[in-house]
Motif scaffolding. Structure first.
Motif, PDB file in Angstrom:
ATOM      1  N   ILE A 106       0.872  -1.621  -0.211  1.00 41.70           N
ATOM      2  CA  ILE A 106      -0.097  -0.044   0.086  1.00 41.70           C
ATOM      3  C   ILE A 106       0.891   1.357  -0.043  1.00 41.70           C
ATOM      4  O   ILE A 106       1.929   1.357   0.472  1.00 41.70           O
ATOM      5  CB  ILE A 106      -1.251   0.150   1.326  1.00 41.70           C
TER       6      ILE A 106
ATOM      7  N   CYS B 190      -8.126  -0.989   9.384  1.00 42.42           N
ATOM      8  CA  CYS B 190      -7.634  -1.711   9.072  1.00 42.42           C
ATOM      9  C   CYS B 190      -7.794  -2.417  10.179  1.00 42.42           C
ATOM     10  O   CYS B 190      -7.167  -2.228  11.428  1.00 42.42           O
ATOM     11  CB  CYS B 190      -5.830  -1.096   9.083  1.00 42.42           C
ATOM     12  N   PRO B 191      -7.291  -3.788   9.924  1.00 45.46           N
ATOM     13  CA  PRO B 191      -7.527  -4.901  11.068  1.00 45.46           C
ATOM     14  C   PRO B 191      -6.050  -4.818  11.875  1.00 45.46           C
ATOM     15  O   PRO B 191      -5.754  -5.914  12.541  1.00 45.46           O
ATOM     16  CB  PRO B 191      -7.797  -6.397  10.310  1.00 45.46           C
TER      17      PRO B 191
ATOM     18  N   VAL C 118       0.433  -1.662  11.348  1.00 45.78           N
ATOM     19  CA  VAL C 118       1.014  -1.659   9.990  1.00 45.78           C
ATOM     20  C   VAL C 118       1.195   0.054   9.090  1.00 45.78           C
ATOM     21  O   VAL C 118       2.332   0.500   8.421  1.00 45.78           O
ATOM     22  CB  VAL C 118       0.861  -2.401   8.537  1.00 45.78           C
ATOM     23  N   LEU C 119       0.543   0.658  10.204  1.00 44.51           N
ATOM     24  CA  LEU C 119       0.296   2.360   9.555  1.00 44.51           C
ATOM     25  C   LEU C 119       0.619   3.391  10.069  1.00 44.51           C
ATOM     26  O   LEU C 119       0.323   4.360  10.315  1.00 44.51           O
ATOM     27  CB  LEU C 119      -1.805   2.423   9.230  1.00 44.51           C
TER      28      LEU C 119
ATOM     29  N   CYS D  67       0.204  -6.761   6.409  1.00 42.45           N
ATOM     30  CA  CYS D  67      -0.642  -6.356   5.961  1.00 42.45           C
ATOM     31  C   CYS D  67      -1.219  -6.406   5.680  1.00 42.45           C
ATOM     32  O   CYS D  67      -0.484  -7.442   4.111  1.00 42.45           O
ATOM     33  CB  CYS D  67      -0.303  -4.641   5.255  1.00 42.45           C
ATOM     34  N   ILE D  68      -2.291  -7.115   5.442  1.00 42.24           N
ATOM     35  CA  ILE D  68      -3.148  -8.296   4.269  1.00 42.24           C
ATOM     36  C   ILE D  68      -3.228  -8.204   2.774  1.00 42.24           C
ATOM     37  O   ILE D  68      -4.298  -8.286   2.423  1.00 42.24           O
ATOM     38  CB  ILE D  68      -4.334  -8.879   5.855  1.00 42.24           C
ATOM     39  N   LYS D  69      -3.403  -6.807   2.873  1.00 41.50           N
ATOM     40  CA  LYS D  69      -3.108  -6.294   1.495  1.00 41.50           C
ATOM     41  C   LYS D  69      -4.841  -6.530   1.055  1.00 41.50           C
ATOM     42  O   LYS D  69      -5.344  -6.707  -0.113  1.00 41.50           O
ATOM     43  CB  LYS D  69      -2.614  -7.094   0.079  1.00 41.50           C
ATOM     44  N   CYS D  70      -5.018  -6.357   1.897  1.00 39.43           N
ATOM     45  CA  CYS D  70      -7.121  -6.160   2.250  1.00 39.43           C
ATOM     46  C   CYS D  70      -7.779  -4.191   1.150  1.00 39.43           C
ATOM     47  O   CYS D  70      -9.212  -5.236   0.043  1.00 39.43           O
ATOM     48  CB  CYS D  70      -8.408  -6.216   3.064  1.00 39.43           C
ATOM     49  N   GLY D  71      -7.134  -3.480   1.336  1.00 41.51           N
ATOM     50  CA  GLY D  71      -7.046  -2.532  -0.006  1.00 41.51           C
ATOM     51  C   GLY D  71      -8.942  -1.953   0.695  1.00 41.51           C
ATOM     52  O   GLY D  71      -8.682  -0.792   0.341  1.00 41.51           O
ATOM     53  N   ARG D  72      -8.961  -2.210   2.639  1.00 42.78           N
ATOM     54  CA  ARG D  72      -9.937  -1.509   2.759  1.00 42.78           C
ATOM     55  C   ARG D  72      -9.210   0.211   3.668  1.00 42.78           C
ATOM     56  O   ARG D  72     -10.265   1.029   3.300  1.00 42.78           O
ATOM     57  CB  ARG D  72     -10.479  -2.150   4.756  1.00 42.78           C
ATOM     58  N   CYS D  73      -8.266   0.453   4.176  1.00 42.71           N
ATOM     59  CA  CYS D  73      -7.587   1.657   3.869  1.00 42.71           C
ATOM     60  C   CYS D  73      -7.839   2.754   2.802  1.00 42.71           C
ATOM     61  O   CYS D  73      -8.277   3.607   2.848  1.00 42.71           O
ATOM     62  CB  CYS D  73      -6.729   1.487   4.278  1.00 42.71           C
TER      63      CYS D  73
HETATM   64  S1  SF4 Z   1      -4.381  -3.152   3.217  1.00 38.81           S
HETATM   65 FE1  SF4 Z   1      -5.919  -3.608   4.716  1.00 38.81          FE
HETATM   66  S2  SF4 Z   1      -4.001  -4.492   6.251  1.00 38.81           S
HETATM   67 FE2  SF4 Z   1      -2.764  -3.137   4.582  1.00 38.81          FE
HETATM   68  S3  SF4 Z   1      -3.174  -1.749   5.466  1.00 38.81           S
HETATM   69 FE3  SF4 Z   1      -5.264  -1.049   4.467  1.00 38.81          FE
HETATM   70  S4  SF4 Z   1      -6.426  -1.860   5.633  1.00 38.81           S
HETATM   71 FE4  SF4 Z   1      -4.238  -2.455   7.276  1.00 38.81          FE
END
Ligand code: SF4
Ligand code: SF4
Length: 264
Positions: free
Chosen positions: A199, A216-217, A221-222, A237-243
């Protein structure tokens, strides 16, 4: 589209399970998350499972090694810990608990206070136990294996374990299972230090609303947020893309998307 990564992740997670379940599609994918065959020709194995099998037996199965090495390379060099957000079915359960938690202001119980590093301790304990017990212990008894096999073969054990995971995350501690206890998530974090997919954060666009950190779970990492522009280098970071999806300022994006758009 606002939640495009969420939608894509659900399609991927459910699609993989559906392919495992549908015998009519076994020319595409058959097996389970520990060991599978793609297009009737490419063998894929979970590298953490392989490590346990190796420590349990101390024998080198070359075919198994190659299939695990292939998966290892995909995550270690490119996808990072994306397995957790895009493949693992447990993520569906823990995300649901997370959403309910967030909307109901549930507080963690005072019974447990697991640190996020607990998962690394569990990871190394499992490798040691596999060696001592001469069997791949996590493979045999893991929550992921039970839920995945349960869904594929329609076993009630999956529902039972899924409910326990859901209740733990909902009432005991926020993100308890995936961010504190799961050794497979810890394994993918450890091997992903140098993976390409990350990210990217742009300090100049950020208005410091902190919506990304709230959703972010793995929000440790942020830590970079509000300090420097650049890639989120923490491999948890699990690369979920929620951020990315909750940021109204376009301050976060996958570095791959920026790369394709020609941005630095
Ligand atoms: S991609 Fe997911 S785990 Fe990674 S920083 Fe964004 S919200 Fe957090
Ligand atoms: S942390 Fe473990 S249970 Fe959670 S999504 Fe990752 S592999 Fe699955």
């Amino acid at each position: 589209m606002k939640n495009k990564y969420l939608l894509l992740r659900r399609i991927t997670q459910i699609g993989i399970l559906a392919l495992f379940m549908l015998s009519s599609c076994d020319f595409i994918l058959k097996g389970n998350l520990s060991s599978s065959i793609l297009f009737n020709s490419i063998s894929l194995s979970d590298p953490f499972a392989y490590l346990q099998i190796f420590l349990a037996s101390f024998s080198l199965n070359f075919g198994l090694f190659i299939s695990a090495f292939l998966v290892f390379i995909i995550y270690a060099l490119f996808l990072g810990r994306a397995f957790c957000a895009w493949v693992c079915p447990i993520n569906l359960i823990t995300n649901l608990a997370g959403v309910i938690r967030q909307n109901s202001n549930l507080k963690s119980s005072k019974i447990t206070n697991f640190k996020q590093n607990t998962r690394y301790f569990i990871l190394f304990s499992i490798l040691l136990l596999s060696f001592i017990a001469q069997e791949p212990v996590f493979e045999k008894y893991s929550h992921i294996g039970i839920v995945t096999r349960g869904i594929i073969f329609m076993q009630s054990s999956a529902i039972f374990v899924a409910i326990i995971i859901f209740l733990l995350d909902l009432f005991v501690q926020k993100n308890l299972v995936c961010s504190h206890l799961c050794p497979l998530g810890a394994f993918y974090s450890l091997i992903s230090k140098f993976s390409f997919l990350k990210i990217n954060y742009d300090l100049n666009k950020c208005t410091k609303c902190m919506k990304c950190k709230t959703i972010c779970p793995e929000n440790q990492v942020l830590a970079i947020i509000t300090k420097n522009s650049g890639d989120i280098s923490n491999s948890e970071c699990i690369k979920c893309g929620r951020c990315i999806e909750v940021c109204d300022d376009d301050a976060l994006n996958f570095n791959l998307i920026n790369f394709m758009k020609g941005k630095k």
